[in-house]
Write a protein that holds these residues in place. Structure first.
Motif, PDB file in Angstrom:
ATOM      1  N   ILE A   1      23.791  -8.082 -19.405  1.00  0.00           N
ATOM      2  CA  ILE A   1      23.861  -7.876 -17.954  1.00  0.00           C
ATOM      3  C   ILE A   1      23.500  -9.171 -17.224  1.00  0.00           C
ATOM      4  O   ILE A   1      24.135  -9.534 -16.224  1.00  0.00           O
ATOM      5  N   ALA A   2      22.504  -9.893 -17.740  1.00  0.00           N
ATOM      6  CA  ALA A   2      22.109 -11.168 -17.126  1.00  0.00           C
ATOM      7  C   ALA A   2      23.235 -12.188 -17.207  1.00  0.00           C
ATOM      8  O   ALA A   2      23.514 -12.894 -16.228  1.00  0.00           O
ATOM      9  N   VAL A   3      23.910 -12.263 -18.345  1.00  0.00           N
ATOM     10  CA  VAL A   3      25.045 -13.186 -18.490  1.00  0.00           C
ATOM     11  C   VAL A   3      26.144 -12.814 -17.495  1.00  0.00           C
ATOM     12  O   VAL A   3      26.738 -13.696 -16.851  1.00  0.00           O
ATOM     13  N   LEU A   4      26.409 -11.518 -17.338  1.00  0.00           N
ATOM     14  CA  LEU A   4      27.402 -11.070 -16.376  1.00  0.00           C
ATOM     15  C   LEU A   4      26.990 -11.479 -14.954  1.00  0.00           C
ATOM     16  O   LEU A   4      27.813 -11.978 -14.173  1.00  0.00           O
ATOM     17  N   GLY A   5      25.716 -11.290 -14.628  1.00  0.00           N
ATOM     18  CA  GLY A   5      25.214 -11.667 -13.303  1.00  0.00           C
ATOM     19  C   GLY A   5      25.355 -13.158 -13.039  1.00  0.00           C
ATOM     20  O   GLY A   5      25.787 -13.573 -11.953  1.00  0.00           O
ATOM     21  N   ILE A   6      25.022 -13.959 -14.037  1.00  0.00           N
ATOM     22  CA  ILE A   6      25.143 -15.414 -13.891  1.00  0.00           C
ATOM     23  C   ILE A   6      26.614 -15.810 -13.732  1.00  0.00           C
ATOM     24  O   ILE A   6      26.953 -16.675 -12.914  1.00  0.00           O
ATOM     25  N   ALA A   7      27.487 -15.151 -14.488  1.00  0.00           N
ATOM     26  CA  ALA A   7      28.920 -15.448 -14.401  1.00  0.00           C
ATOM     27  C   ALA A   7      29.476 -15.093 -13.024  1.00  0.00           C
ATOM     28  O   ALA A   7      30.243 -15.873 -12.439  1.00  0.00           O
ATOM     29  N   VAL A   8      29.099 -13.939 -12.485  1.00  0.00           N
ATOM     30  CA  VAL A   8      29.593 -13.519 -11.175  1.00  0.00           C
ATOM     31  C   VAL A   8      29.087 -14.470 -10.090  1.00  0.00           C
ATOM     32  O   VAL A   8      29.856 -14.950  -9.248  1.00  0.00           O
ATOM     33  N   ALA A   9      27.788 -14.752 -10.118  1.00  0.00           N
ATOM     34  CA  ALA A   9      27.223 -15.674  -9.126  1.00  0.00           C
ATOM     35  C   ALA A   9      27.821 -17.067  -9.287  1.00  0.00           C
ATOM     36  O   ALA A   9      28.155 -17.730  -8.295  1.00  0.00           O
TER      37      ALA A   9
ATOM     38  N   ARG B   1      32.657  -9.290  -1.389  1.00  0.00           N
ATOM     39  CA  ARG B   1      32.405 -10.105  -0.207  1.00  0.00           C
ATOM     40  C   ARG B   1      31.300 -11.124  -0.475  1.00  0.00           C
ATOM     41  O   ARG B   1      31.274 -12.193   0.116  1.00  0.00           O
ATOM     42  N   ASN B   2      30.380 -10.783  -1.364  1.00  0.00           N
ATOM     43  CA  ASN B   2      29.288 -11.695  -1.642  1.00  0.00           C
ATOM     44  C   ASN B   2      28.888 -11.646  -3.118  1.00  0.00           C
ATOM     45  O   ASN B   2      27.881 -11.036  -3.481  1.00  0.00           O
ATOM     46  N   PRO B   3      29.661 -12.298  -3.967  1.00  0.00           N
ATOM     47  CA  PRO B   3      29.384 -12.241  -5.404  1.00  0.00           C
ATOM     48  C   PRO B   3      28.066 -12.900  -5.814  1.00  0.00           C
ATOM     49  O   PRO B   3      27.500 -12.537  -6.838  1.00  0.00           O
ATOM     50  N   MET B   4      27.565 -13.817  -5.019  1.00  0.00           N
ATOM     51  CA  MET B   4      26.288 -14.437  -5.386  1.00  0.00           C
ATOM     52  C   MET B   4      25.150 -13.425  -5.277  1.00  0.00           C
ATOM     53  O   MET B   4      24.256 -13.398  -6.118  1.00  0.00           O
ATOM     54  N   TYR B   5      25.208 -12.563  -4.278  1.00  0.00           N
ATOM     55  CA  TYR B   5      24.211 -11.505  -4.164  1.00  0.00           C
ATOM     56  C   TYR B   5      24.418 -10.442  -5.243  1.00  0.00           C
ATOM     57  O   TYR B   5      23.445  -9.899  -5.780  1.00  0.00           O
ATOM     58  N   VAL B   6      25.654 -10.146  -5.575  1.00  0.00           N
ATOM     59  CA  VAL B   6      25.937  -9.211  -6.667  1.00  0.00           C
ATOM     60  C   VAL B   6      25.374  -9.770  -7.966  1.00  0.00           C
ATOM     61  O   VAL B   6      24.762  -9.041  -8.762  1.00  0.00           O
ATOM     62  N   GLY B   7      25.555 -11.067  -8.186  1.00  0.00           N
ATOM     63  CA  GLY B   7      25.009 -11.712  -9.381  1.00  0.00           C
ATOM     64  C   GLY B   7      23.492 -11.609  -9.433  1.00  0.00           C
ATOM     65  O   GLY B   7      22.911 -11.319 -10.488  1.00  0.00           O
ATOM     66  N   MET B   8      22.839 -11.830  -8.287  1.00  0.00           N
ATOM     67  CA  MET B   8      21.373 -11.718  -8.262  1.00  0.00           C
ATOM     68  C   MET B   8      20.933 -10.276  -8.492  1.00  0.00           C
ATOM     69  O   MET B   8      19.934 -10.029  -9.168  1.00  0.00           O
ATOM     70  N   LEU B   9      21.681  -9.320  -7.946  1.00  0.00           N
ATOM     71  CA  LEU B   9      21.372  -7.908  -8.200  1.00  0.00           C
ATOM     72  C   LEU B   9      21.489  -7.598  -9.690  1.00  0.00           C
ATOM     73  O   LEU B   9      20.637  -6.912 -10.259  1.00  0.00           O
ATOM     74  N   LEU B  10      22.535  -8.105 -10.324  1.00  0.00           N
ATOM     75  CA  LEU B  10      22.697  -7.881 -11.769  1.00  0.00           C
ATOM     76  C   LEU B  10      21.547  -8.507 -12.553  1.00  0.00           C
ATOM     77  O   LEU B  10      21.107  -7.943 -13.564  1.00  0.00           O
ATOM     78  N   LEU B  11      21.051  -9.640 -12.113  1.00  0.00           N
ATOM     79  CA  LEU B  11      19.888 -10.241 -12.779  1.00  0.00           C
ATOM     80  C   LEU B  11      18.664  -9.336 -12.657  1.00  0.00           C
ATOM     81  O   LEU B  11      17.899  -9.176 -13.621  1.00  0.00           O
ATOM     82  N   LEU B  12      18.474  -8.726 -11.494  1.00  0.00           N
ATOM     83  CA  LEU B  12      17.349  -7.793 -11.333  1.00  0.00           C
ATOM     84  C   LEU B  12      17.543  -6.531 -12.163  1.00  0.00           C
ATOM     85  O   LEU B  12      16.576  -5.995 -12.720  1.00  0.00           O
ATOM     86  N   VAL B  13      18.778  -6.059 -12.271  1.00  0.00           N
ATOM     87  CA  VAL B  13      19.057  -4.908 -13.136  1.00  0.00           C
ATOM     88  C   VAL B  13      18.751  -5.268 -14.583  1.00  0.00           C
ATOM     89  O   VAL B  13      18.143  -4.477 -15.324  1.00  0.00           O
TER      90      VAL B  13
END
Length: 113
Positions: A45-53, A88-100
């Protein structure tokens, strides 16, 4: 304009939230649960978050516009291609995935809340 608008960098919010999650997990060990493979899932999930951001940052760089949401006056273009076609804001989605991912790693109900 709100008092904190454009004053708190989003990565700082991420760090504070992660620390609060860690504190919640530490203070409530009885709410920790077993989650088989939680470290593997958390890493994925963290790798996915980093990739999206990262895709969001890369799109901003290609458009030669600012990534910093605190410097809106430096914005030079509206980015609507790449990952911005999906979010609309993949950097915030990426940070959310990091928290998940962090919540999955901690495997604690209080941290998830």
């Amino acid at each position: 304009m709100h008092a904190l608008e454009l004053k708190v960098p989003p990565p700082l919010v991420l760090i504070v939230a992660a620390l609060l999650m860690f504190a919640a997990a530490t203070l409530t060990p009885s709410l920790t649960f077993s989650l088989p493979g939680n470290s593997v899932w958390a890493a994925l999930i963290a790798v996915l978050g980093i990739a999206v951001a990262g895709a969001g940052v890369a799109a901003f760089r290609r458009a030669k516009t600012t990534v910093n949401p605190m410097r809106v006056h430096e914005t030079s273009s509206l980015v609507t291609n790449g990952v911005f076609r999906i979010s609309r804001n993949p950097m915030y989605v990426g940070m959310l995935l990091l928290l998940v991912a962090w919540a999955v790693h901690l495997a604690n109900a209080a941290a998830i809340l």
